[in-house]
Write a protein that holds these residues in place. Structure first.
Motif, PDB file in Angstrom:
ATOM      1  N   ALA A  64       0.835  -1.211   0.000  1.00 49.26           N
ATOM      2  CA  ALA A  64       0.000   0.000   0.000  1.00 49.26           C
ATOM      3  C   ALA A  64       0.869   1.260   0.000  1.00 49.26           C
ATOM      4  CB  ALA A  64      -0.931  -0.004   1.205  1.00 49.26           C
ATOM      5  N   THR A  65       1.900   1.285   0.835  1.00 47.40           N
ATOM      6  CA  THR A  65       2.757   2.481   0.872  1.00 47.40           C
ATOM      7  C   THR A  65       3.549   2.624  -0.422  1.00 47.40           C
ATOM      8  OG1 THR A  65       4.537   1.301   2.013  1.00 47.40           O
ATOM      9  CG2 THR A  65       2.946   2.458   3.389  1.00 47.40           C
ATOM     10  N   ASN A  66       3.992   1.511  -0.991  1.00 45.76           N
ATOM     11  CA  ASN A  66       4.732   1.575  -2.251  1.00 45.76           C
ATOM     12  C   ASN A  66       3.857   2.077  -3.394  1.00 45.76           C
ATOM     13  OD1 ASN A  66       7.003   0.692  -0.961  1.00 45.76           O
ATOM     14  ND2 ASN A  66       7.062  -1.298  -1.951  1.00 45.76           N
ATOM     15  N   TYR A  67       2.608   1.646  -3.443  1.00 47.80           N
ATOM     16  CA  TYR A  67       1.729   2.113  -4.520  1.00 47.80           C
ATOM     17  C   TYR A  67       1.649   3.638  -4.517  1.00 47.80           C
ATOM     18  CZ  TYR A  67      -2.155   3.168  -7.519  1.00 47.80           C
ATOM     19  OH  TYR A  67      -2.916   3.721  -8.519  1.00 47.80           O
ATOM     20  N   LEU A  68       1.490   4.208  -3.351  1.00 43.58           N
ATOM     21  CA  LEU A  68       1.399   5.669  -3.259  1.00 43.58           C
ATOM     22  C   LEU A  68       2.667   6.329  -3.797  1.00 43.58           C
ATOM     23  CD1 LEU A  68      -0.306   5.963   0.244  1.00 43.58           C
ATOM     24  CD2 LEU A  68      -1.376   6.232  -2.011  1.00 43.58           C
ATOM     25  N   GLY A  69       3.816   5.768  -3.456  1.00 41.69           N
ATOM     26  CA  GLY A  69       5.077   6.314  -3.952  1.00 41.69           C
ATOM     27  C   GLY A  69       5.234   6.162  -5.450  1.00 41.69           C
ATOM     28  N   TYR A  70       4.872   4.993  -5.965  1.00 44.79           N
ATOM     29  CA  TYR A  70       5.001   4.779  -7.407  1.00 44.79           C
ATOM     30  C   TYR A  70       4.037   5.663  -8.189  1.00 44.79           C
ATOM     31  CZ  TYR A  70       7.646   0.591  -6.169  1.00 44.79           C
ATOM     32  OH  TYR A  70       8.561  -0.286  -5.653  1.00 44.79           O
ATOM     33  N   ARG A  71       2.801   5.710  -7.796  1.00 41.76           N
ATOM     34  CA  ARG A  71       1.806   6.446  -8.562  1.00 41.76           C
ATOM     35  C   ARG A  71       2.015   7.952  -8.481  1.00 41.76           C
ATOM     36  NH1 ARG A  71       0.372   7.923 -12.401  1.00 41.76           N
ATOM     37  NH2 ARG A  71      -0.004   5.814 -13.084  1.00 41.76           N
ATOM     38  N   TYR A  72       2.299   8.457  -7.291  1.00 43.53           N
ATOM     39  CA  TYR A  72       2.314   9.910  -7.119  1.00 43.53           C
ATOM     40  C   TYR A  72       3.707  10.525  -7.139  1.00 43.53           C
ATOM     41  CZ  TYR A  72      -2.536   9.129  -6.223  1.00 43.53           C
ATOM     42  OH  TYR A  72      -3.843   8.747  -6.365  1.00 43.53           O
ATOM     43  N   TRP A  73       4.765   9.702  -7.276  1.00 43.82           N
ATOM     44  CA  TRP A  73       6.105  10.272  -7.380  1.00 43.82           C
ATOM     45  C   TRP A  73       6.836   9.720  -8.595  1.00 43.82           C
ATOM     46  CZ3 TRP A  73      11.186   8.200  -6.049  1.00 43.82           C
ATOM     47  CH2 TRP A  73      12.184   9.166  -6.161  1.00 43.82           C
TER      48      TRP A  73
END
Length: 173
Positions: A64-73
């Motif tokens: 879940a935390t990685n998805y946020l980093g991949y999608r938004y950064w």
């Protein structure tokens, strides 16, 4: 006669872009590893939860935390037209990666008999390395797809002509 401009980047440019992407992937992945290992350690050693259950719970939080980093950064400039498709594929490939990681941990613990807390971390680490290579290839290939490039010389030439015509109109006014 106007010549078509080559829109495809050179091999050196593509390798440079890939290396920058790999570095960004590693930065986000490292933060996920910290979350994953810390939560695994707390659940397994602090709360006494079985190692495979601890691994699955820790990996789900890291996903879940990685998805946020991949999608938004890292992949913020990639095609996000179909977010439902993207999330579905991300969860599918992350789940396969989790199975790789958990399977490796289970193998090292239950088949090889490596059962101390640090041996479990070693098995988890080995599985994480294999799963990370799988995830990197999967995410960049199918989940966070690059925007399509214009490769048809006729389309490029037509776009150039339209832009030139627009420029000449704006200069005339």
């Amino acid at each position: 006669m106007t010549s078509a401009i080559e829109t495809r980047p050179s091999l050196v440019q593509r390798l440079r872009g890939l290396s920058l992407e790999a570095i960004g992937f590693a930065v986000i992945g490292a933060s996920g590893v910290v979350v994953n290992f810390a939560l695994f350690w707390i659940l397994n050693n602090g709360f006494g939860l079985a190692s495979l259950r601890s691994n699955i719970a820790a990996t789900l939080v890291a996903i879940a935390t990685n998805y946020l980093g991949y999608r938004y950064w890292l992949y913020k400039d990639r095609d996000a037209a179909s977010r439902k498709r993207e999330i579905t594929l991300f969860l599918l490939f992350s789940g396969i990666g989790m199975l790789i990681e958990t399977g490796t941990l289970g193998f090292t613990q239950y088949v090889l008999g490596l059962d101390t807390p640090f041996e479990k971390l070693g098995g988890k680490f080995l599985g994480l390395v294999v799963a990370t290579v799988f995830r990197f290839i999967s995410y960049r290939t199918w989940v966070f797809k690059a925007m399509p490039e214009l490769e048809d010389p006729e389309v490029v030439q037509e776009a150039e002509l339209l832009l030139a015509a627009e420029d000449s109109r704006s200069l005339a006014n």
